[in-house]
Enzyme design. Structure first.
Site, PDB file in Angstrom:
ATOM      1  N   ARG A 114      -2.821  -1.643   3.456  1.00  0.00           N
ATOM      2  CA  ARG A 114      -3.234  -1.059   2.176  1.00  0.00           C
ATOM      3  C   ARG A 114      -2.413  -1.604   1.010  1.00  0.00           C
ATOM      4  O   ARG A 114      -2.932  -1.745  -0.093  1.00  0.00           O
ATOM      5  CB  ARG A 114      -3.067   0.457   2.225  1.00  0.00           C
ATOM      6  N   TYR A 143      -0.355  -3.394  -4.762  1.00  0.00           N
ATOM      7  CA  TYR A 143      -0.909  -4.238  -5.823  1.00  0.00           C
ATOM      8  C   TYR A 143       0.153  -5.096  -6.514  1.00  0.00           C
ATOM      9  O   TYR A 143      -0.038  -6.283  -6.696  1.00  0.00           O
ATOM     10  CB  TYR A 143      -1.680  -3.416  -6.867  1.00  0.00           C
ATOM     11  N   TYR A 176       6.830   5.033   3.699  1.00  0.00           N
ATOM     12  CA  TYR A 176       5.492   4.797   4.251  1.00  0.00           C
ATOM     13  C   TYR A 176       5.207   3.301   4.220  1.00  0.00           C
ATOM     14  O   TYR A 176       5.014   2.719   3.157  1.00  0.00           O
ATOM     15  CB  TYR A 176       4.482   5.575   3.416  1.00  0.00           C
ATOM     16  N   LYS A 208       7.096   6.440   8.094  1.00  0.00           N
ATOM     17  CA  LYS A 208       5.747   6.502   8.652  1.00  0.00           C
ATOM     18  C   LYS A 208       5.298   5.058   8.803  1.00  0.00           C
ATOM     19  O   LYS A 208       5.079   4.360   7.817  1.00  0.00           O
ATOM     20  CB  LYS A 208       4.786   7.261   7.749  1.00  0.00           C
ATOM     21  N   THR A 253      -2.894   8.605   1.844  1.00  0.00           N
ATOM     22  CA  THR A 253      -4.062   7.727   1.870  1.00  0.00           C
ATOM     23  C   THR A 253      -5.321   8.508   2.208  1.00  0.00           C
ATOM     24  O   THR A 253      -6.352   8.379   1.544  1.00  0.00           O
ATOM     25  CB  THR A 253      -3.853   6.611   2.914  1.00  0.00           C
ATOM     26  N   THR A 254      -5.244   9.339   3.242  1.00  0.00           N
ATOM     27  CA  THR A 254      -6.397  10.109   3.702  1.00  0.00           C
ATOM     28  C   THR A 254      -6.828  11.143   2.671  1.00  0.00           C
ATOM     29  O   THR A 254      -7.984  11.559   2.655  1.00  0.00           O
ATOM     30  CB  THR A 254      -6.068  10.778   5.055  1.00  0.00           C
ATOM     31  N   ILE A 294       1.778  11.071  11.888  1.00  0.00           N
ATOM     32  CA  ILE A 294       1.055  11.564  10.717  1.00  0.00           C
ATOM     33  C   ILE A 294      -0.379  11.098  10.905  1.00  0.00           C
ATOM     34  O   ILE A 294      -0.697   9.927  10.733  1.00  0.00           O
ATOM     35  CB  ILE A 294       1.691  11.063   9.416  1.00  0.00           C
TER      36      ILE A 294
END
Length: 292
Positions: free
Chosen positions: A137, A106, A132, A161, A43-44, A203
């Site tokens: 998100r 989505y 994850y 995560k 993501t980052t 993380i």
């Protein structure tokens, strides 16, 4: 098992291209400062706006620069199972130590769909998979029962995560999956509590900006020295908060630019963090002792 402070790397850009020099330098600095591991293309790392070739480029540069000194867990998630499998195959061929697979965003699959997604990816992988879970998100949460089912049936799935911020999760996941399940948080602000609940590491977004402090914090937790960890948490907490005043990684990239580590370029639809929030990030970095 992955542990300690594992940096969720930003992706440096210059003139809308991957800034290879800045990425190389960032990886070197992270390792010099004591980071336990690296995660490119999460993501980052602005993975949704990277092309396939750029995604592969970032993973390859990170692995090559790290050169086995710390583990690299390559982001390989997608809301398309087939695309995620392609990213996994590239990561393992490039020499990654593991892959991070986000829950499909989505599409909003059912829990059965999530299970089948990870089962298909597991069948294609030869390296460890970290699930994850980031409902903020992806708009879906992986239930503890689903996670346990994935872990039981997918031999390459080694851990999670957890970016829910819910401190019930590590205990529930450990009880459901057992002591061998790798528990990693994705929330810097609640990492102290997560580690006290049996977590193995974080993380981290903040580790982009304060890698040594984050590494020291995680080492204190792993040593069971929660008094020392609390002191470090107090130094870091304003920064944990400030970096998320607007959408990540805008704050982290601004902070890295202030430290002279790279340009702060983002890709649309993300934009530079607001000036008023820039001041708060500056203040937080001064509180942490990383900016004069």
């Amino acid at each position: 098992m992955f542990e300690g402070s594992i940096t969720a790397l930003v992706t440096p850009f210059a003139d809308d291209r991957i800034d290879e020099v800045a990425l190389h330098d960032l990886v070197e600095w992270q390792i010099e400062e004591g980071s336990f591991g690296l995660v490119p293309c999460g993501t980052t790392g602005e993975s949704p706006t990277l092309s396939k070739s750029e995604h592969e480029q970032v993973v390859e540069i990170t692995i090559k620069t790290a050169n086995g000194r710390v583990p690299v867990i390559a982001g390989a998630g997608s809301n398309s199972t087939a695309e995620a499998i392609a990213f996994v195959r590239h990561a393992q061929n490039a020499g990654a130590d593991g892959v991070l697979i986000v829950s499909p965003y989505y599409n909003k699959p059912t829990q059965e769909g999530i299970y089948q997604h990870f089962k298909a990816i597991d069948a294609a992988s030869t390296i460890p998979i970290i699930v994850y879970n980031i409902p903020g998100r992806s708009a879906i949460e992986i239930h503890v029962e689903t996670l346990a089912r994935i872990f039981e049936d997918c031999p390459n799935v080694k851990g999670v995560k957890d970016a829910t911020g819910n401190l019930l999760r590590p205990s529930l996941e450990r009880m459901a999956c057992g002591e061998d399940f790798n528990l990693l948080t994705g929330e810097d602000g609640t990492a102290l509590g997560y580690m006290a609940h049996g977590g193995h590491g974080c993380i981290s977004v903040t580790a982009n900006v304060a890698p040594a402090l984050c590494a020291d914090f995680q080492q204190a937790c792993l040593n069971g020295d929660f008094a020392a960890a609390l002191k470090l948490q107090d130094r870091l907490m304003p920064l944990h908060r400030a970096l998320f005043l607007e959408t990540n990684p805008a704050g982290a990239k601004y902070a890295l630019q202030r430290l002279g580590r790279m340009r702060g370029d983002l890709r649309l639809p993300l934009v530079t963090i607001s000036p008023s929030f820039q001041e708060e990030i500056d203040d937080a970095m001064r509180h942490a002792g990383i900016l004069l």
